[in-house]
Design an enzyme around this catalytic site. Structure first.
Site, PDB file in Angstrom:
ATOM      1  N   SER A 105       0.824  -1.208   0.000  1.00 15.61           N
ATOM      2  CA  SER A 105       0.000   0.000   0.000  1.00 15.61           C
ATOM      3  C   SER A 105       0.860   1.262   0.000  1.00 15.61           C
ATOM      4  CB  SER A 105      -0.948  -0.045   1.202  1.00 15.61           C
ATOM      5  OG  SER A 105      -1.914   0.965   1.144  1.00 15.61           O
ATOM      6  N   ASP A 242      -2.547   6.060  -3.451  1.00 15.89           N
ATOM      7  CA  ASP A 242      -1.337   5.483  -2.877  1.00 15.89           C
ATOM      8  C   ASP A 242      -0.860   4.332  -3.754  1.00 15.89           C
ATOM      9  OD1 ASP A 242      -3.455   3.841  -2.250  1.00 15.89           O
ATOM     10  OD2 ASP A 242      -2.710   3.299  -0.268  1.00 15.89           O
ATOM     11  N   ASP A 244      -1.185   1.110  -3.898  1.00 13.85           N
ATOM     12  CA  ASP A 244      -2.116   0.107  -4.426  1.00 13.85           C
ATOM     13  C   ASP A 244      -3.465   0.704  -4.764  1.00 13.85           C
ATOM     14  OD1 ASP A 244      -3.045   0.477  -1.811  1.00 13.85           O
ATOM     15  OD2 ASP A 244      -3.617  -1.620  -1.575  1.00 13.85           O
ATOM     16  N   ASP A 246      -5.931   2.046  -3.175  1.00 14.81           N
ATOM     17  CA  ASP A 246      -7.175   1.805  -2.439  1.00 14.81           C
ATOM     18  C   ASP A 246      -7.575   3.015  -1.610  1.00 14.81           C
ATOM     19  OD1 ASP A 246      -5.304   1.645  -0.397  1.00 14.81           O
ATOM     20  OD2 ASP A 246      -6.105  -0.214   0.461  1.00 14.81           O
TER      21      ASP A 246
END
Length: 449
Positions: A105, A242, A244, A246
Site C-alpha cells: 500500500s 497510494d 495500491d 485503495d
C-alpha cells in the site's frame, strides 16, 4: 510464531526480510488448504487470481505465491500490475475462489505485503486468517500429475477493471481538467485510462514506475507535487492515490487539500440526493473529524463510528447494509460498486458530482468545516494501561470538561507498538496543540515503561 502474522491489512513487512519467498509460499499453501476444505467449487479445481503493485520485490513474491497455490492444486490467473480494488473486482467478476494482492500500500518501496480476498472479493475475516496461520508448516498430501494447478496470464485485467470504473458514472466528465498522481504504483496505467474514458482531460504525474520509486515523494502521503501540478496546469481538481490505489485524497483548483472526511461528506450528500445512501447513514472511524459529524447532523445523515482501520468500517457496512464508509486518510468504500476502498472509484464519483452540480471542488468541500486536529504519538509507554490509570482518566476528563462541545479528546493505544496516540480537536490549532501537549505529558508520566 509468537505474534499474529496477519495485521489489520494482511501480512506486511520488509520484503526478503520478514516477508520472504519461503513465507509467501507457505502462506499460499496454507491458504489453499483452507480454501480446498471449504469446497463448493464451480470448476474441477479452485481458482485464484493474483495481482501486484509495481515494487521490484513483487516479482519474486508473485512467483512464490503462484508456486504455493499451484502446488496445492489451485489454478492461478496472473492479473499483473493492478490496484487492490481491481483485484477485488476481478475476484468477484471472474468467479474466483481466492484473490491475492501483493502490495504494501502506502509503505516505502522496501516493504511488501500479501493480502488474501475471499470469494466475492471481500477481505478475510479474523477467523479465516487464524485458520491460515494455524495450517502453516503442516504435513500434507501433495497432488501429483494432472491434479496440480494450472497457471496462465489474464491480459485484459486493466481493460476490464477500467471499464467497470467507467460504468459507475452516468454523466460525462467533459470539460473537467484533472491531475492524477499515480504514486508510481499500481494505478499508473488503469488510472489515467479510466478517468479519460469517463470524459475528463487527464494530466497524469508519477506514472512511470521503475520498481523502486513507488510512493517516493508522491501519492496520497506526499501531496505537494499534486498541489504544484494542479496550479501549473490550471486544473479544476487533483487526486492522489497510494501505491495500491485503495485510497485517494484531493486538492482543489487553488491547491488546498481535501481530505477523506470532506470527500465522504461530498459523496454522502450525493448518494442521499440520489436515494442511494442506505438508511441515510455513513460509517467512519473514531478519528474522523468532529466537523464531519456536525455537517452530517445538519444534513440529517447519521454517523456510525468504528475502531481505526478500513476493515472495521467494512465489517460494519456489511453487517448493517450501509452503502458508504471510510477514513480520514482517504479510504472510501462505496459498497454499491466495490468491496473495498477504491481510490479511482472515489475520484470518478467526486468528478461526477462536480459535473452534475457545476460546482468547484472548493465549493463542494465547503459543506464541512474541519476542526483543528492535533495528533501526538507518545512512545516508550505501556499502551495496555491507557484505560485503567485513574490519574490519566482524570486528566482527560478535565480537558474534556474545558472543551465542552467545542472539541474532543481521544487516546488510542497502538495495536503493535509501545505507543499511545493523543488526538485533540479544538476551536483553534493553538488550543488543540496545548491540550495535546498537556495530555501527552501525563501519558509519559503515568505510563512510562
Amino acid at each position: 510464531m509468537a505474534e499474529r502474522l496477519f495485521g489489520t491489512d494482511g501480512v506486511r513487512g520488509l520484503a526478503n526480510g520478514l516477508l520472504t519467498a519461503e513465507l509467501a509460499l507457505d502462506l499460499s499453501v496454507a491458504a489453499a488448504h483452507v480454501l480446498v476444505e471449504r469446497g463448493d467449487f464451480e470448476r474441477p479445481r479452485p481458482l485464484a487470481v493474483v495481482g501486484r503493485d509495481t515494487r521490484v520485490s513483487g516479482h519474486f513474491l508473485e512467483a512464490a505465491v503462484v508456486a504455493g497455490l499451484a502446488s496445492a492444486g489451485v489454478d492461478v490467473l496472473l492479473l499483473g500490475v493492478l490496484p487492490t480494488p481491481g483485484v477485488a473486482h476481478l475476484t468477484s467478476a471472474l468467479g474466483a475462489d481466492l484473490g491475492v494482492v501483493l502490495s504494501a500500500s502506502h509503505n516505502p518501496m522496501p516493504d511488501n505485503g500479501i493480502k488474501f480476498l475471499s470469494r466475492g472479493g471481500h477481505k478475510l475475516d479474523d477467523a479465516l486468517e487464524r485458520s491460515i496461520e494455524a495450517r502453516m508448516g503442516e504435513a500434507w498430501q501433495r497432488p501429483v500429475g494432472g491434479d496440480v494447478g494450472r497457471v496462465s496470464t489474464y491480459p485484459s485485467a486493466v481493460e476490464e477493471y477500467a471499464a467497470h470504473l467507467i460504468a459507475t458514472t452516468t454523466k460525462p466528465l467533459a470539460g473537467l481538467r484533472v491531475v492524477l498522481d499515480c504514486a508510481e504504483g499500481a494505478a499508473f496505467e488503469v488510472g489515467p485510462r479510466a478517468l479519460a474514458g469517463a470524459g475528463a482531460e487527464v494530466i497524469a504525474i508519477h506514472s512511470s514506475p521503475d520498481g523502486l520509486n513507488i510512493n517516493l515523494g508522491c501519492g496520497s502521503t506526499h501531496l505537494e507535487p499534486l498541489q504544484a501540478a494542479v496550479r501549473e496546469h490550471g486544473a479544476d481538481v487533483g487526486f492522489a492515490v497510494d501505491g495500491d490505489a485503495d485510497r485517494c485524497l484531493a486538492v482543489d483548483a487553488d491547491g488546498n487539500v481535501v481530505d477523506g472526511d470532506q470527500i465522504l461528506a461530498i459523496l454522502a450528500l450525493a448518494l442521499r440526493e440520489r436515494g442511494q445512501l442506505a438508511s441515510d447513514t455513513v460509517v467512519v472511524t473514531v478519528m474522523s473529524n468532529q466537523g464531519f459529524a456536525a455537517a452530517m447532523a445538519e444534513a440529517g445523515v447519521t454517523v456510525e463510528r468504528t475502531a481505526v482501520g478500513d476493515r472495521y468500517v467494512l465489517e460494519e457496512m456489511r453487517r448493517s447494509g450501509f452503502a458508504l464508509g471510510g477514513e480520514q486518510s482517504g479510504h472510501v468504500i462505496m459498497s454499491d460498486y466495490a468491496t473495498t476502498g477504491d481510490g479511482l472509484l472515489t475520484a470518478l464519483q467526486v468528478l461526477e458530482r462536480m459535473a452534475v452540480t457545476g460546482s468547484s471542488m472548493a465549493d463542494l468541500a465547503a459543506v464541512m468545516t474541519r476542526l483543528p486536529q492535533v495528533l501526538v504519538n507518545v512512545t516508550g509507554v505501556d499502551r495496555t494501561r491507557v484505560g485503567s490509570d485513574a490519574d490519566l482518566a482524570a486528566a482527560v476528563a478535565r480537558e474534556e470538561a474545558e472543551l465542552g462541545t467545542t472539541g474532543r479528546v481521544l487516546l488510542r493505544p497502538s495495536g503493535t507498538e509501545p505507543v499511545v496516540r493523543v488526538m485533540v480537536e479544538a476551536p483553534t490549532p493553538d488550543r488543540a496543540a496545548a491540550v495535546a501537549d498537556r495530555l501527552a505529558g501525563v501519558v509519559r508520566e503515568r505510563l512510562a515503561l
